[in-house]
Design a protein around this motif. Structure first.
Motif, short mmCIF file in Angstrom:
data_model
loop_
_atom_site.label_atom_id
_atom_site.label_comp_id
_atom_site.label_asym_id
_atom_site.label_seq_id
_atom_site.Cartn_x
_atom_site.Cartn_y
_atom_site.Cartn_z
N TYR A 62 10.55 -1.04 -5.69
CA TYR A 62 10.69 -1.19 -4.24
C TYR A 62 10.72 0.16 -3.57
O TYR A 62 11.44 1.07 -3.99
CB TYR A 62 11.95 -1.96 -3.84
CG TYR A 62 12.06 -2.09 -2.34
CD1 TYR A 62 11.34 -3.05 -1.66
CD2 TYR A 62 12.82 -1.18 -1.60
CE1 TYR A 62 11.39 -3.14 -0.28
CE2 TYR A 62 12.87 -1.26 -0.23
CZ TYR A 62 12.15 -2.24 0.43
OH TYR A 62 12.19 -2.31 1.79
N ASP A 63 9.92 0.30 -2.53
CA ASP A 63 10.01 1.46 -1.65
C ASP A 63 9.24 1.10 -0.39
O ASP A 63 8.19 0.45 -0.45
CB ASP A 63 9.40 2.71 -2.29
CG ASP A 63 9.90 3.98 -1.62
OD1 ASP A 63 10.68 4.72 -2.26
OD2 ASP A 63 9.51 4.24 -0.46
N GLU A 64 9.79 1.45 0.76
CA GLU A 64 9.09 1.14 2.01
C GLU A 64 7.84 1.98 2.17
O GLU A 64 6.96 1.66 2.97
CB GLU A 64 10.05 1.32 3.20
CG GLU A 64 11.18 0.30 3.18
CD GLU A 64 11.85 0.17 4.53
OE1 GLU A 64 11.14 0.11 5.55
OE2 GLU A 64 13.08 0.13 4.55
N ASN A 65 7.74 3.07 1.41
CA ASN A 65 6.56 3.92 1.44
C ASN A 65 5.63 3.47 0.31
O ASN A 65 6.01 3.47 -0.86
CB ASN A 65 6.98 5.39 1.24
CG ASN A 65 5.78 6.31 1.21
OD1 ASN A 65 5.06 6.35 0.23
ND2 ASN A 65 5.59 7.06 2.29
N ASN A 120 5.04 5.85 -2.72
CA ASN A 120 6.17 5.88 -3.65
C ASN A 120 6.24 4.61 -4.50
O ASN A 120 6.52 4.65 -5.70
CB ASN A 120 7.48 6.08 -2.91
CG ASN A 120 7.60 7.44 -2.26
OD1 ASN A 120 6.88 8.36 -2.63
ND2 ASN A 120 8.48 7.58 -1.29
N LEU A 121 6.00 3.46 -3.84
CA LEU A 121 6.00 2.18 -4.55
C LEU A 121 4.95 2.19 -5.65
O LEU A 121 5.22 1.83 -6.80
CB LEU A 121 5.73 1.03 -3.58
CG LEU A 121 5.50 -0.35 -4.20
CD1 LEU A 121 6.77 -0.84 -4.89
CD2 LEU A 121 5.03 -1.35 -3.16
N GLN A 164 5.83 4.40 -8.62
CA GLN A 164 6.78 3.73 -9.51
C GLN A 164 6.07 2.78 -10.46
O GLN A 164 6.32 2.76 -11.67
CB GLN A 164 7.79 2.92 -8.70
CG GLN A 164 8.80 3.70 -7.89
CD GLN A 164 9.59 2.75 -7.00
OE1 GLN A 164 9.83 1.60 -7.36
NE2 GLN A 164 9.97 3.21 -5.84
N SER A 185 9.71 11.56 -7.95
CA SER A 185 10.47 10.36 -7.58
C SER A 185 11.77 10.39 -8.33
O SER A 185 11.96 11.15 -9.27
CB SER A 185 9.69 9.08 -7.91
OG SER A 185 9.51 8.97 -9.29
N THR A 241 13.88 4.46 -6.72
CA THR A 241 14.48 3.86 -5.54
C THR A 241 15.76 4.58 -5.18
O THR A 241 16.42 5.17 -6.04
CB THR A 241 14.81 2.37 -5.79
OG1 THR A 241 15.69 2.29 -6.90
CG2 THR A 241 13.56 1.57 -6.08
#
Length: 340
Positions: A215-218, A221-222, A225, A327, A332
Motif C-alpha cells: 500500500y502506498d498512495e504514490n 512507491n506502490l 514495493q 523505500s 509503507t
C-alpha cells in the motif's frame, strides 16, 4: 458477424421477463429476469449499449469466448448471448450472496480455516481455468461473490473482461488492478498463468489480516514495493496466524514466476489440503480492518494497471528504476493497516 445467431429468430424479450435493475455500469445495465419457459428460473441479463461499445467489440467477443469455454461450479456461468439492434445481451447465472469482504464483515465468527476453505474454492476454479488455457488477469476481492445468502454458500469467480486465452498469443499487456498485479506485469515482461497465483496470494493475505500487503498512495512507491516483493507479516496483526499460512502465502507471492506455486502445488499445501489452518476466531481483528477499507472504497482509483504504468512513464519512472528505488523495509509508513 453476430456474436450469437438465434436459431428461431426470437428476441430476448420473447424468452425473458425483465424485472429489477441489479446494477449499472459505464456501458451496461444488469437486469433481474425470469425465463418465460421456466417460471421461477431467474437469471441476470447484462444489457450492453452497442454505441458505447464501439471500438471495444473485440474485448466483449473475447469475454464471451472465454466464458463459453468455462463450465465450473465456482465460475459464474454464461447461459446465452443475444446480438440485437442497439444492444448485446449476456444471459448470466444469477449470483445473490454479495461480495466476499462484505460477507466476512457481517459474519459472527471467522477463522483461518474459513479463509483456507475460501481460497481452496478459488484455487479449484482457477486450476480449471488454467487447464483450459484461460488466464483471468484481474482476480481481486470484488470479483469473488457468494452464490447465495446461505451460511455454507460457495464462492464464485466473476468478471472475465480482462481474461485471455493462451492460444491468442504472448501476454505482455499491463492490465489488472493496482495492488493485486504481479511484478512481471508491472515490469512489462511476457507473463502467463502465474499472475493469477500472485493475485490469489494477495487475496489470502488480506483474508487473514484485513489489510493489503502492499500500500502506498504514490503509485511509483506502490509498484516499487510489488516489484521487489516487499511485504511483511506485521506484529501484532499476524502474531496469532499460523506459520503454515505464512508459508503458503510466501509461495504464492513469490517474485520469480518460475518459482511461484502452480494451482496444483497450492492445493497440495497443508494449509489448504491438511489441518494446519488454525480454528481460532480472528473475526474481530480482520473485520475491523476490512470495515475501514470498505468505508473508504471511494479511495480506490478507477483505472487499471495499464493506466497506472502510463502515469509512471510520464513521470519518467521506469520499472528498472523502481527496482532500485528507496523505500522503507516494508514499503509503507508505520501506521498500518491501510485501505484495500
Amino acid at each position: 458477424m453476430p456474436l450469437f445467431k438465434r436459431r428461431d429468430g426470437g428476441s430476448i424479450r420473447d424468452r425473458f421477463e425483465f424485472r429489477d435493475v441489479l446494477g449499472t455500469g459505464a456501458f451496461s445495465k444488469v437486469f433481474l429476469a425470469e425465463c418465460k419457459a421456466e417460471p421461477g428460473h431467474l437469471v441476470a441479463v447484462k444489457c450492453i449499449d452497442k454505441k458505447a461499445l464501439k471500438g471495444k467489440e473485440e474485448s466483449l467477443e473475447n469475454e464471451i469466448k472465454v466464458l463459453r469455454k468455462l463450465r465450473h461450479q465456482n465460475i459464474v456461468q454464461l447461459y446465452d448471448t443475444y446480438d440485437e439492434k442497439g444492444y448485446v445481451y449476456l444471459v448470466m447465472e444469477l449470483v445473490t450472496g454479495g461480495e466476499l469482504f462484505d460477507r466476512i464483515v457481517a459474519k459472527g465468527s471467522y477463522t483461518e480455516k474459513d479463509a483456507s476453505h475460501l481460497i481452496r474454492q478459488v484455487l479449484h476454479a482457477v486450476s480449471f481455468m488454467h487447464d483450459n488455457g484461460v488466464v483471468h488477469r484481474d482476480l481481486k476481492p470484488e470479483n469473488l461473490l457468494y452464490f447465495n445468502h446461505e451460511e455454507d454458500s460457495k464462492i464464485m469467480i466473476s468478471d472475465f473482461g480482462l481474461s485471455k486465452t493462451e492460444d491468442s498469443g504472448v501476454m505482455a499487456t499491463a492490465c489488472g488492478t493496482p495492488g493485486y498485479v504481479a511484478p512481471e506485469v508491472l515490469q512489462q515482461k511476457p507473463y502467463g498463468k502465474a499472475v493469477d497465483i500472485w493475485s490469489i496470494g494477495v487475496i489470502a493475505y488480506i483474508l487473514l489480516c484485513g489489510y493489503p500487503p502492499f500500500y502506498d498512495e504514490n503509485d511509483a512507491n506502490l509498484f516499487a514495493q510489488i516489484i521487489k516483493g516487499e511485504y511483511e507479516f506485521d506484529a501484532p496483526y499476524w502474531n496469532e496466524i499460523s506459520d503454515s499460512a505464512k508459508d503458503f502465502i510466501s509461495h504464492l507471492m513469490c517474485c520469480d514466476p518460475d518459482q511461484r506455486f502452480t494451482c496444483e502445488q497450492a492445493l497440495a499445501h497443508p494449509w489448504i489440503s491438511g489441518n494446519t489452518a488454525y480454528t481460532k476466531d480472528i473475526h474481530g481483528s480482520v473485520a475491523s480492518h476490512l470495515k475501514k477499507s470498505l468505508a473508504k472504497r471511494n479511495w480506490k482509483k478507477a483505472y487499471n494497471a495499464a493506466a497506472a504504468i502510463r502515469q509512471l512513464q510520464l513521470l519518467r519512472i521506469s520499472s528498472s528504476r523502481a527496482v532500485t528505488g528507496n523505500s522503507s523495509s516494508n514499503g509503507t509508513p508505520p501506521n498500518r493497516p491501510f485501505p484495500v
